[in-house]
Design a protein around this motif. Structure first.
Motif, PDB file in Angstrom:
ATOM      1  N   ASP A   1       0.757  -1.228  -0.035  1.00  0.00           N
ATOM      2  CA  ASP A   1       0.059  -0.082  -0.065  1.00  0.00           C
ATOM      3  C   ASP A   1       0.910   1.263   0.086  1.00  0.00           C
ATOM      4  O   ASP A   1       0.496   2.235  -0.380  1.00  0.00           O
ATOM      5  CB  ASP A   1      -0.961   0.035   1.256  1.00  0.00           C
ATOM      6  CG  ASP A   1      -1.927   1.109   1.181  1.00  0.00           C
ATOM      7  OD1 ASP A   1      -2.900   0.892   0.042  1.00  0.00           O
ATOM      8  OD2 ASP A   1      -2.197   2.071   2.000  1.00  0.00           O
ATOM      9  N   GLY A   2       2.032   1.016   0.488  1.00  0.00           N
ATOM     10  CA  GLY A   2       2.767   2.311   0.592  1.00  0.00           C
ATOM     11  C   GLY A   2       2.683   3.368   1.640  1.00  0.00           C
ATOM     12  O   GLY A   2       3.602   4.305   1.716  1.00  0.00           O
ATOM     13  N   ARG A   3       1.937   3.176   2.573  1.00  0.00           N
ATOM     14  CA  ARG A   3       1.575   4.111   3.743  1.00  0.00           C
ATOM     15  C   ARG A   3       2.761   3.721   4.794  1.00  0.00           C
ATOM     16  O   ARG A   3       2.477   3.048   5.812  1.00  0.00           O
ATOM     17  CB  ARG A   3      -0.023   4.159   4.335  1.00  0.00           C
ATOM     18  CG  ARG A   3      -0.606   4.867   3.391  1.00  0.00           C
ATOM     19  CD  ARG A   3      -2.128   5.018   3.873  1.00  0.00           C
ATOM     20  NE  ARG A   3      -2.621   3.407   3.632  1.00  0.00           N
ATOM     21  CZ  ARG A   3      -3.814   3.129   4.058  1.00  0.00           C
ATOM     22  NH1 ARG A   3      -4.671   3.826   4.855  1.00  0.00           N
ATOM     23  NH2 ARG A   3      -4.414   1.846   3.903  1.00  0.00           N
ATOM     24  N   TRP A   4       3.903   4.365   4.624  1.00  0.00           N
ATOM     25  CA  TRP A   4       5.046   4.175   5.630  1.00  0.00           C
ATOM     26  C   TRP A   4       4.740   4.371   6.931  1.00  0.00           C
ATOM     27  O   TRP A   4       5.615   3.652   7.830  1.00  0.00           O
ATOM     28  CB  TRP A   4       6.299   4.765   5.068  1.00  0.00           C
ATOM     29  CG  TRP A   4       6.164   6.163   4.775  1.00  0.00           C
ATOM     30  CD1 TRP A   4       5.965   7.165   4.065  1.00  0.00           C
ATOM     31  CD2 TRP A   4       6.266   7.056   6.215  1.00  0.00           C
ATOM     32  NE1 TRP A   4       5.766   8.190   4.377  1.00  0.00           N
ATOM     33  CE2 TRP A   4       6.104   8.627   5.818  1.00  0.00           C
ATOM     34  CE3 TRP A   4       6.690   6.974   7.484  1.00  0.00           C
ATOM     35  CZ2 TRP A   4       6.112   9.759   6.570  1.00  0.00           C
ATOM     36  CZ3 TRP A   4       6.802   7.893   8.234  1.00  0.00           C
ATOM     37  CH2 TRP A   4       6.594   9.231   7.891  1.00  0.00           C
ATOM     38  N   GLU A   5       3.971   5.161   7.426  1.00  0.00           N
ATOM     39  CA  GLU A   5       3.664   5.662   8.579  1.00  0.00           C
ATOM     40  C   GLU A   5       3.231   4.497   9.564  1.00  0.00           C
ATOM     41  O   GLU A   5       3.716   4.496  10.879  1.00  0.00           O
ATOM     42  CB  GLU A   5       2.666   6.979   9.007  1.00  0.00           C
ATOM     43  CG  GLU A   5       1.348   6.452   8.252  1.00  0.00           C
ATOM     44  CD  GLU A   5       0.991   6.542   6.753  1.00  0.00           C
ATOM     45  OE1 GLU A   5      -0.166   6.844   6.321  1.00  0.00           O
ATOM     46  OE2 GLU A   5       2.040   6.679   6.115  1.00  0.00           O
ATOM     47  N   TRP A   6       2.819   3.458   9.101  1.00  0.00           N
ATOM     48  CA  TRP A   6       2.292   2.353   9.780  1.00  0.00           C
ATOM     49  C   TRP A   6       3.336   1.453  10.335  1.00  0.00           C
ATOM     50  O   TRP A   6       3.322   0.780  10.974  1.00  0.00           O
ATOM     51  CB  TRP A   6       1.137   1.443   8.838  1.00  0.00           C
ATOM     52  CG  TRP A   6       0.014   2.144   9.058  1.00  0.00           C
ATOM     53  CD1 TRP A   6      -0.671   2.711   7.930  1.00  0.00           C
ATOM     54  CD2 TRP A   6      -1.000   2.178   9.863  1.00  0.00           C
ATOM     55  NE1 TRP A   6      -2.035   3.208   8.140  1.00  0.00           N
ATOM     56  CE2 TRP A   6      -2.154   2.854   9.452  1.00  0.00           C
ATOM     57  CE3 TRP A   6      -1.180   1.695  11.456  1.00  0.00           C
ATOM     58  CZ2 TRP A   6      -3.454   3.038  10.137  1.00  0.00           C
ATOM     59  CZ3 TRP A   6      -2.070   1.993  11.927  1.00  0.00           C
ATOM     60  CH2 TRP A   6      -3.329   2.566  11.502  1.00  0.00           C
ATOM     61  N   LEU A   7       4.528   1.600   9.632  1.00  0.00           N
ATOM     62  CA  LEU A   7       5.861   0.992  10.203  1.00  0.00           C
ATOM     63  C   LEU A   7       5.968   1.444  11.603  1.00  0.00           C
ATOM     64  O   LEU A   7       6.853   0.767  12.170  1.00  0.00           O
ATOM     65  CB  LEU A   7       7.055   1.233   9.375  1.00  0.00           C
ATOM     66  CG  LEU A   7       6.667   0.665   7.891  1.00  0.00           C
ATOM     67  CD1 LEU A   7       7.915   1.163   7.082  1.00  0.00           C
ATOM     68  CD2 LEU A   7       7.014  -0.822   8.128  1.00  0.00           C
TER      69      LEU A   7
END
Length: 482
Positions: A417-423
């Motif tokens: 998905d690309g939403r890096w903030e969930w890392l």
């Protein structure tokens, strides 16, 4: 860590641009070897925490440097980095988990023609299958927090590397079939290494599946680095050999198939998702995402029926062969980890910070029902992983699990998905698991780490929303391109 970039110059002319990402990747590989070789889970959790932090910082640098790499060189670099990063998990025996020893035992038991659900490891009925590696003897060999004592006669202590040796296995049938396959393919005396190698191959399979899905959708392949180079992969998937990586591979592949318009492929996606659920149960959390935007009952049935059928059929042979329950220690595990009692341990840390403990479970259920409802009604059926990430991410943020390998599923969804903030959630897991020991309070660390991770998600989501709003109507809703 926005990975969107304009097309670069031709590959030969752009080779100097590879210097920075290659340097960052090399530093990450070196830091991972340094970390994996440090046996400090019990003796030096503070030092191990700093090593983890260094790995995550170098991971961020390497991913940011990937933005400048020309499109023609991205996939080869991501794949080369995936191999190098995964290989670092092989440089030592499992460091922060003993789960792999249970896997090895379950595979051995099945190879002997016995159901893994019928006997606990310390059961004398399986004494003939014990060896000095999994079941050492003697005072010196049985010293240490990673050894569990088992009943013995005489003066010589007996112990095992297997955790919870008095309880039956908890793993679902696809995982058990995997343990059996690894045991059958392993040479005598190979010990933990085949499980690590198998997990390494599976982790590379996830990278390949993500790249294939991104390519079919015409999406920037740089996103695959979120999985391929993530420190959680060599540490948890490869070194600790957690079977979760098999569940991630099946979940990613299943969501890729569900995204197709063809009913046949969507049904195939349901089957693969059923296999994921029959590997670790946790991938069931992606099912609401698989139904993103579904309006017709028959479309939901196309996915859910094959998933349920595969899960049930996978259990059936073990049900017929076993004398005991095929759910093993599942109920005891849920109680032991504090999911039934909100006042216990570090579970529901953020909810307990804001609400009375008795409210934690009802509020969790209501919140997750709202998130699932939003995904089902407003989700994009062409991008089911986006809804799956939303549900999985908030479930983790509210449950605040204390085991770092659970977040492998989340990392796989981020790569799609690309939403890096969930890392940030994937960082919170090892903070609780390792750093919590250094502070002597997993509860406080859980509240801090998951609170910071949730705040990061909220802030970045708000910024993205403002940007899309400022761009006006007609812009593509592609937050996942970041």
């Amino acid at each position: 860590m926005n990975l969107r970039t304009a097309p670069g110059p031709s590959a030969p002319a752009a080779l100097p641009v590879l210097a920075l990402p290659s340097l960052g990747l090399s530093a990450l590989v070196a830091a991972l070897v340094w970390t994996v070789r440090h046996d400090g889970n019990f003796t030096d959790p503070a030092g191990l925490s700093w090593r983890y932090a260094a790995c995550w910082a170098l991971f961020a640098v390497a991913v940011l440097a990937l933005r400048r790499v020309p499109a023609a060189l991205v996939v080869p670099l991501v794949l080369a980095g995936a191999v190098a990063v995964a290989a670092t998990g092989l440089v030592a025996a499992p460091r922060t988990s003993t789960d792999a020893y249970r896997y090895a035992w379950d595979g051995r038991v099945q190879s002997a023609g016995v159901s893994p659900y019928d006997h606990a490891p310390q059961d004398p009925a399986l004494g003939r299958l014990r060896d000095p590696w999994l079941f050492p003897t003697g005072a010196a060999a049985c010293t240490g927090p990673d050894r569990a004592r088992i009943p013995y006669a005489g003066d010589t202590p007996h112990c095992t590397r297997i955790n919870r040796p008095a309880v039956h296995t908890i793993y679902p049938p696809v995982a058990e079939a995997y343990f059996l396959a690894v045991d059958r393919l392993s040479p005598a005396g190979a010990r933990h290494k085949p499980l690590q190698i198998g997990a390494g191959v599976l982790s590379l399979g996830v990278t390949g599946a993500v790249l294939l899905i991104l390519r079919r959708r015409g999406t920037d392949p740089r996103r695959a680095a979120y999985w391929a180079w993530c420190p959680a992969v060599p540490i948890e998937a490869v070194n600790n050999a957690h079977v979760d990586v098999l569940g991630v591979l099946l979940a990613v592949a299943g969501l890729g198939l569900v995204a197709a318009r063809s009913p046949v492929r969507r049904a195939g996606g349901g089957l693969v998702l059923g296999a994921a659920v029959a590997t670790k149960l946790m991938p069931a959390i992606v099912l609401p995402g698989a139904l993103s935007g579904v309006r017709r009952v028959r479309d939901a049935v196309t996915v859910l029926l094959p998933a349920a059928a595969f899960t049930a059929l996978a259990y059936l042979p073990y049900v017929l062969l076993s004398h005991g329950s095929v759910f093993g220690y599942l109920g005891g595990y849920v109680a032991e980890e504090g999911y039934e009692d909100p006042s216990a341990g570090s579970r529901y840390a953020l909810l307990r910070l804001l609400l009375p403990g008795d409210w934690a479970v009802p509020v969790l259920l209501a919140a997750m029902a709202g998130v699932c409802g939003y995904v089902l009604w407003r989700g994009d059926p062409r991008r089911p992983w986006s809804g799956a990430l939303l549900v999985t991410g908030w479930a983790f943020a509210l449950l605040t699990p204390g085991y770092s390998w659970y977040a492998l599923l989340l990392v796989g969804l981020v790569a799609l998905d690309g939403r890096w903030e969930w890392l940030g959630i994937a960082v919170a897991g090892p903070a609780v698991y390792v750093t919590g020991q250094a502070f002597g309070s997993r509860g406080a660390v859980s509240t801090t780490a998951y609170g910071a991770a949730a705040l990061l998600v909220l802030v970045v989501t708000a910024v993205r929303w403002q940007r899309r709003r400022g761009a006006g109507p007609g812009t593509e809703s592609s937050h996942a391109a970041s």
